[in-house]
Design a protein around this motif. Structure first.
Motif, PDB file in Angstrom:
ATOM      1  N   HIS A  24       0.816  -1.209   0.000  1.00  0.00           N
ATOM      2  CA  HIS A  24       0.000   0.000   0.000  1.00  0.00           C
ATOM      3  C   HIS A  24       0.848   1.256   0.000  1.00  0.00           C
ATOM      4  O   HIS A  24       0.689   2.137  -0.858  1.00  0.00           O
ATOM      5  N   GLY A  28       1.809   1.518  -3.854  1.00  0.00           N
ATOM      6  CA  GLY A  28       0.575   2.214  -4.195  1.00  0.00           C
ATOM      7  C   GLY A  28      -0.474   1.289  -4.776  1.00  0.00           C
ATOM      8  O   GLY A  28      -1.250   1.663  -5.660  1.00  0.00           O
ATOM      9  N   ALA A  29      -0.522   0.047  -4.277  1.00  0.00           N
ATOM     10  CA  ALA A  29      -1.471  -0.958  -4.734  1.00  0.00           C
ATOM     11  C   ALA A  29      -2.621  -1.084  -3.732  1.00  0.00           C
ATOM     12  O   ALA A  29      -2.564  -0.547  -2.622  1.00  0.00           O
ATOM     13  N   VAL A  30      -3.649  -1.811  -4.131  1.00  0.00           N
ATOM     14  CA  VAL A  30      -4.790  -2.088  -3.263  1.00  0.00           C
ATOM     15  C   VAL A  30      -4.566  -3.450  -2.604  1.00  0.00           C
ATOM     16  O   VAL A  30      -4.244  -4.431  -3.279  1.00  0.00           O
ATOM     17  N   LEU A  43      -3.431  -4.528  -8.751  1.00  0.00           N
ATOM     18  CA  LEU A  43      -2.775  -3.487  -9.523  1.00  0.00           C
ATOM     19  C   LEU A  43      -3.683  -2.859 -10.565  1.00  0.00           C
ATOM     20  O   LEU A  43      -3.433  -1.733 -11.020  1.00  0.00           O
ATOM     21  N   ASP A  44      -4.741  -3.582 -10.971  1.00  0.00           N
ATOM     22  CA  ASP A  44      -5.558  -3.145 -12.100  1.00  0.00           C
ATOM     23  C   ASP A  44      -6.982  -3.664 -11.929  1.00  0.00           C
ATOM     24  O   ASP A  44      -7.456  -3.797 -10.808  1.00  0.00           O
ATOM     25  N   ALA A 127      -9.324   0.061 -10.199  1.00  0.00           N
ATOM     26  CA  ALA A 127      -8.482  -0.385  -9.088  1.00  0.00           C
ATOM     27  C   ALA A 127      -8.519   0.562  -7.898  1.00  0.00           C
ATOM     28  O   ALA A 127      -8.296   0.144  -6.766  1.00  0.00           O
ATOM     29  N   LEU A 129      -6.396   2.957  -6.948  1.00  0.00           N
ATOM     30  CA  LEU A 129      -5.087   2.920  -6.306  1.00  0.00           C
ATOM     31  C   LEU A 129      -4.920   4.106  -5.357  1.00  0.00           C
ATOM     32  O   LEU A 129      -5.358   5.214  -5.660  1.00  0.00           O
ATOM     33  N   GLY A 134      -1.155   4.262 -12.260  1.00  0.00           N
ATOM     34  CA  GLY A 134      -1.530   2.905 -12.606  1.00  0.00           C
ATOM     35  C   GLY A 134      -0.328   2.077 -12.998  1.00  0.00           C
ATOM     36  O   GLY A 134       0.820   2.539 -12.968  1.00  0.00           O
ATOM     37  N   THR A 218       3.863   8.566 -12.406  1.00  0.00           N
ATOM     38  CA  THR A 218       3.634   7.478 -11.462  1.00  0.00           C
ATOM     39  C   THR A 218       4.955   6.862 -11.021  1.00  0.00           C
ATOM     40  O   THR A 218       5.177   6.580  -9.841  1.00  0.00           O
TER      41      THR A 218
END
Length: 292
Positions: A24, A28-30, A43-44, A127, A129, A134, A218
């Motif tokens: 996270h 920067g991912a979920v 990621l997507d 996503a 994020l 992304g 990003t």
């Protein structure tokens, strides 16, 4: 065999909570908790690209490669069995954990765990994020993996002759200690390579995996977060094979990640395989942490 892309990686981990924070706050991912005490990292549009499975070791437990449909998977299984590979059918529960309709598992000639699947879950949601931006996935897959292969030629023959990967480049890298390491780079879609094979061993069963940002903005913001978190392994650099602008960072449990942007896309109708002697054009200087 017609492999489309790298769909996911599955990692056994002794430090699941550290992965939750790292994925996270740095990537920067979920991050979603799973019923078994692990994590799915998003990621997507797919709910899972990286699975963290709690365990007693930190190691790669599966590189998941995607094929078009069930018929393609059945043909792949027949080709693997004809080549003498022991293939295990995944259970419905295991497939649900991977967020796919069906998958099979087997080992490559060097014992690296491989999975082939079709029909991943896509929930239709963005996503979302945490820091925006992304990852470049889609037709290119989630990125690439670098697999240790003591018998690199046996691995090369397996991935090119049985699994249908295309040889993009080779490389012989001489390190300061005088050791020369051979690498092979293999692709299955326009991304320069989806698999790299290296003679260098790894306690985690994977030298690194790679994710690619959707933009330089990003990319730069992730670099800044990694620097702030103190997890950078290298400064910026540019590789000679895929020409990606990237840096390396340490992940929880001893894993390593390459994070890049603007990687080269290959047109197989015109591409000529090369034997490269330089790992990079410039950069990748080790990050020196200040003395305590």
């Amino acid at each position: 065999m017609d492999i489309h892309s790298l769909g996911y990686v599955r990692l056994e981990s002794t430090v699941v909570d550290e992965w939750r924070t790292f994925a996270h706050d740095v990537l920067g991912a979920v991050v979603t908790d799973t019923p078994g005490g692990g994590l799915h990292i998003r990621l997507d549009e797919r709910p899972m690209r990286i699975a963290i499975v709690p365990g007693s070791r930190d190691r790669l437990i599966g590189s998941g490669f995607e094929v078009r449909d069930g018929a393609t998977l059945a043909a792949a299984v027949a080709e693997l069995q004809a080549a003498g590979v022991a293939v295990k059918e995944g259970s419905a529960e295991e497939a649900d954990d991977r967020k796919v309709e069906r998958f099979v598992a087997f080992d490559d000639p060097n014992g690296n765990p491989v999975e082939i699947f079709f029909s991943p879950v896509v929930d239709g949601d963005d996503a979302q994020l945490p820091f925006g931006g992304g990852f470049l996935t889609g037709a290119l897959g989630m990125g690439h993996v670098v697999l240790p292969s003591a018998d690199i030629e046996a691995a090369f023959d397996f991935y090119t002759q049985v699994m249908g990967f295309r040889h993009r480049d080779s490389m012989a890298v001489k390190f300061p200690n005088g050791m020369t390491v051979r690498l092979r780079f293999l692709g299955c879609n326009p991304r320069h390579h989806t698999i790299a094979l290296t003679q260098t061993p790894s306690e985690q069963g994977m030298r690194h995996f790679m994710l690619e940002a959707d933009s330089i903005k990003t990319f730069g913001r992730t670099f800044a977060r990694a620097r702030e978190a103190g997890v950078l392994k290298t400064e910026l650099g540019q590789h000679s094979n895929d020409e990606v602008l990237s840096f390396y960072l340490f992940c929880p449990g001893g894993f390593e990640l390459e994070y890049g942007v603007h990687g080269r896309h290959v047109d197989d109708s015109t591409w000529l395989t090369r034997d490269l002697t330089a790992l990079s054009y410039w950069g990748y200087w080790p990050v020196t942490k200040p003395a305590a």
